[in-house]
Design a protein around this motif. Structure first.
Motif, short mmCIF file in Angstrom:
data_model
loop_
_atom_site.label_atom_id
_atom_site.label_comp_id
_atom_site.label_asym_id
_atom_site.label_seq_id
_atom_site.Cartn_x
_atom_site.Cartn_y
_atom_site.Cartn_z
N ARG A 127 0.44 -1.51 -0.14
CA ARG A 127 -0.38 0.20 -0.06
C ARG A 127 1.12 1.35 0.03
O ARG A 127 2.10 1.36 0.33
CB ARG A 127 -1.01 0.36 1.75
CG ARG A 127 -1.71 -0.89 1.19
CD ARG A 127 -2.90 -0.59 2.15
NE ARG A 127 -2.01 -0.89 4.30
CZ ARG A 127 -2.26 -1.69 4.25
NH1 ARG A 127 -2.55 -3.16 4.50
NH2 ARG A 127 -1.55 -2.41 5.84
N PRO A 128 0.54 2.54 -0.31
CA PRO A 128 1.13 3.73 -0.42
C PRO A 128 1.10 3.66 1.10
O PRO A 128 0.15 3.80 1.68
CB PRO A 128 0.38 4.58 -1.79
CG PRO A 128 -0.58 4.07 -1.27
CD PRO A 128 -1.11 2.38 -1.44
N LEU A 129 2.44 4.25 0.80
CA LEU A 129 2.93 5.27 2.64
C LEU A 129 2.08 6.75 2.51
O LEU A 129 1.56 7.33 1.50
CB LEU A 129 3.98 5.45 2.79
CG LEU A 129 4.94 3.79 2.83
CD1 LEU A 129 6.15 4.85 3.39
CD2 LEU A 129 4.23 3.01 4.24
N PRO A 130 1.21 6.56 3.80
CA PRO A 130 0.39 8.48 4.21
C PRO A 130 1.66 8.97 4.35
O PRO A 130 2.62 9.30 4.28
CB PRO A 130 -0.32 7.71 5.09
CG PRO A 130 0.61 6.71 6.35
CD PRO A 130 1.50 5.83 4.89
N GLU A 131 1.07 10.48 3.86
CA GLU A 131 1.89 11.58 4.25
C GLU A 131 2.02 11.63 5.99
O GLU A 131 1.26 11.12 6.81
CB GLU A 131 1.41 13.10 3.60
CG GLU A 131 0.93 12.50 1.77
CD GLU A 131 2.83 12.87 1.66
OE1 GLU A 131 3.79 13.56 2.13
OE2 GLU A 131 3.31 12.18 0.61
N GLY A 132 2.80 11.93 6.45
CA GLY A 132 2.66 12.31 7.54
C GLY A 132 4.92 12.32 8.10
O GLY A 132 5.70 12.49 7.56
N SER A 133 4.58 12.32 9.40
CA SER A 133 6.24 12.11 10.09
C SER A 133 6.74 11.01 9.94
O SER A 133 5.90 10.06 9.20
CB SER A 133 5.95 12.05 12.05
OG SER A 133 5.02 11.24 12.51
#
Length: 187
Positions: free
Chosen positions: A64-70
């Motif tokens: 799955r694509p990684l989310p935006e964030g830290s």
């Protein structure tokens, strides 16, 4: 009938999921494909090479694509994706861990974690060690979950194989590893 490499991997995944890793033999796979086991060697030099392709397919299909964030949020998402991919297949964690340990494949989770951690500002050497530590935790935990489920399903232990007790334990363990890494990263 002539089979393509992808056909062999797909059938190997089906055998793995139904029968488990101990019964994923070249002979059984040949029978499933309607060919002599030697025909499989046209596509794969040996069983380890086949298992490497199976592991990479398990990871690719579960990706799955990684989310935006830290970096912490992205590393957590990467670990969850790996766990979910391994748990989606009977003995998936064992296949991925073995292939990785042998250096034959299953590099995508490591490469992804190293990228996340270095982009988050961690020293590349620390990012490599941290990535291996996270992989050991995730793969070990998933293997434990699968073993527990299979033993419960087989009646070998008195346990509900669909129990979700492992989920909260996974979260807590992942929190501990990421928190320790965050402390180390700020030094």
């Amino acid at each position: 009938m002539r089979h393509r490499r992808d056909d062999v991997v797909d059938r190997a995944l089906a055998v793995l999921d139904v029968h488990g890793l101990p019964d994923l033999t070249m002979r059984r796979l040949g029978n499933e494909l309607g060919v002599q086991p030697s025909a499989i060697y046209h596509h794969f030099a040996d069983k380890q090479t086949l298992l490497a392709a199976v592991a990479d397919t398990i990871l690719a299909r579960g990706g799955r694509p990684l989310p935006e964030g830290s970096w912490e949020e992205r590393a957590r998402a990467s670990c969850h994706t790996l766990r979910d991919a391994c748990l989606a297949w009977t003995d998936g964690a064992e296949v991925v861990a073995t292939v990785r340990a042998f250096g034959l494949g299953a590099r995508a989770p490591y490469d992804e974690l190293v990228g996340v951690l270095t982009e988050g500002g961690l020293d590349p050497e620390l990012a490599g060690t941290a990535s291996r530590t996270l992989l050991h935790f995730v793969l070990g935990h998933a293997l434990d979950e699968q073993t527990h489920r299979q033993a419960g399903s087989a009646g070998a232990i008195a346990s509900d194989p669909t129990s979700t007790d492992h989920t909260s334990d996974f979260e807590t363990g992942l929190d501990l590893v990421l928190a320790g890494l965050a402390v180390r990263a700020t030094r």
